[in-house]
Design an enzyme around this catalytic site. Sequence first.
Site, mmCIF file in Angstrom:
data_model
loop_
_atom_site.group_PDB
_atom_site.id
_atom_site.type_symbol
_atom_site.label_atom_id
_atom_site.label_comp_id
_atom_site.label_asym_id
_atom_site.label_seq_id
_atom_site.Cartn_x
_atom_site.Cartn_y
_atom_site.Cartn_z
ATOM 1 N N GLY A 36 27.061 10.615 15.671
ATOM 2 C CA GLY A 36 25.692 10.875 15.625
ATOM 3 C C GLY A 36 24.980 10.937 16.948
ATOM 4 N N SER A 54 14.147 5.450 14.907
ATOM 5 C CA SER A 54 15.463 6.126 15.295
ATOM 6 C C SER A 54 15.564 6.316 16.828
ATOM 7 C CB SER A 54 15.572 7.442 14.697
ATOM 8 O OG SER A 54 16.604 8.193 15.494
ATOM 9 N N GLN A 72 17.872 7.288 18.581
ATOM 10 C CA GLN A 72 18.693 8.505 18.944
ATOM 11 C C GLN A 72 17.601 9.736 18.793
ATOM 12 O OE1 GLN A 72 21.729 9.521 15.823
ATOM 13 N NE2 GLN A 72 23.059 7.624 16.381
ATOM 14 N N ASP A 76 22.956 -0.847 11.953
ATOM 15 C CA ASP A 76 24.426 -0.780 12.071
ATOM 16 C C ASP A 76 25.241 -1.947 11.334
ATOM 17 O OD1 ASP A 76 24.205 1.726 12.959
ATOM 18 O OD2 ASP A 76 24.368 0.921 14.993
HETATM 19 C C1 S3P Z 1 21.952 4.490 17.917
HETATM 20 C C2 S3P Z 1 21.046 4.483 17.139
HETATM 21 C C3 S3P Z 1 20.898 4.291 15.460
HETATM 22 C C4 S3P Z 1 22.315 3.462 15.188
HETATM 23 C C5 S3P Z 1 23.449 4.262 15.854
HETATM 24 C C6 S3P Z 1 23.327 4.202 17.564
HETATM 25 C C7 S3P Z 1 21.988 4.733 19.366
HETATM 26 O O1 S3P Z 1 20.838 5.515 14.831
HETATM 27 O O2 S3P Z 1 22.577 3.616 13.909
HETATM 28 O O3 S3P Z 1 24.665 3.807 15.658
HETATM 29 O O4 S3P Z 1 22.846 4.554 20.277
HETATM 30 O O5 S3P Z 1 20.730 5.286 19.656
HETATM 31 P P1 S3P Z 1 19.562 6.101 14.600
HETATM 32 O O6 S3P Z 1 18.813 6.408 15.883
HETATM 33 O O7 S3P Z 1 19.853 7.153 13.520
HETATM 34 O O8 S3P Z 1 18.678 4.904 13.856
#
Ligand code: S3P
Length: 435
Positions: A97, A169, A171, A317
């Site tokens: 993701g 988030s 991400q 996580d």
């Molecule tokens: C992450 C952000 C989190 C986390 C993922 C890694 C990142 O996700 O759960 O394993 O590296 O930015 P979300 O942005 O969907 O919360």
Amino acid sequence: MNRLDWSSRPGQPLHGSVRVPGDKSVSHRALMLAAIAEGDSRIRGFLEGEDTRATAAVLAQLGVHIETPSAGERVVHGVGLHGLRGSSQPLDCGNAGTGMRLLTGLLAGQAFDSKLIGDASLSKRPMRRVTDPLASMGARIDTHDGLPPLQVRGRQPLHGIRYELPVASAQVKSALLLAGLYAAGETEIIEPHPTRDYTERMLAAFGWPITFEPGRAKLEGGHSLRATDVDVPADFSSAAFFLVAASIVPGSELKLPAVGLNPRRTGLLQALRLMGADITIENPRESGGEPVGDLVVRYAPLHGIELPESLVPDMIDEFPALFIAAAVASGSTLIRGAAELRVKESDRIATMAVGLRTLGAAIEETPDGALIHGGKLGTGSVESHLDHRIAMSFAVAGLVAAGPVRINDCSHVATSFPGFLELVNGCGFALRTVA
Ligand code: S3P
């Protein structure tokens, strides 16, 4: 990917020093920023996981030369902000993701079209949270009803926006900041709760002017990135399984050296301490601009808690591991405000509830969490649902179950934790592959 099942049973008290692999979030970001920087960057401590290798392969497909001088090391020959080249083939993000969402932001401002695809699990994960705000920056991205594959149209002039994230988030924040590098004017992101700030810190380290504080980040387009070496700390999320395992197996004491301790990642440490865990941080120091330390965890009887909701984003996580701790603690644990768990590599509330019930635990699922009544775990066969963290959490459960716990389909553990089986067996687990 070949199917791989595991059986975990009670082993020895856990002992030794366990060096867990490099941080996944930092490894993805280091590759991406180094790719569009000017000059050569060396990444040390790089996670040799399938997720981060998928990102490296995508960048190579986009014309970036990446060398592997040794395992855990990459030298990235940056092509500059406008040096990426389009690929006629789909860009396969695998299970990641983070890879897909950050790359979507990066690709939205390019002069070529791209198609991003992923595996069965990633193909079910929501992408509108990224594509909607990117569209308001001027990007054109087609989804399959909000899901991958994503068709990113090139040659779209982007402009900065001020965006208040509806859900916390990192991400989404990072995707928008990466698009903001290519946008006219300022991009400002405001979060409902501060999330991991690796993108902000790393942009600054690569020389891009950025202002940020917990919950807020702002940059403007039109600058350039300077190649920089990156030291990747060990991944707290991988250390989490050992923190829970040693806390619940009587007689255990484990040391986990050089683990990244960014406060936006260490909510589980606080949650376990609230439950009575004995975890200390030795030799706290800074490495590559990040706080790191050696974690020492000793067995201690755990009790249930009402988890403070403010900790949720800082341990997003680590819930599968926390569910196991709660299921064997005395008393009940209440988790609320964690609806995001339903859109991770699997629906982690449902997957953990079904698996724990199979092992005889009493757990009530709610839309945004669970009420877990601690007790004894029995034997049984559980499904990982293509989710690495579910598989590793049930491997921990097997340490204290009345008999073997069979975990079906564990091949995805390699996405974030290559060598898990060897490492855990080296410190006292009894984890085997089964036919
Ligand atoms: C992450 C952000 C989190 C986390 C993922 C890694 C990142 O996700 O759960 O394993 O590296 O930015 P979300 O942005 O969907 O919360």
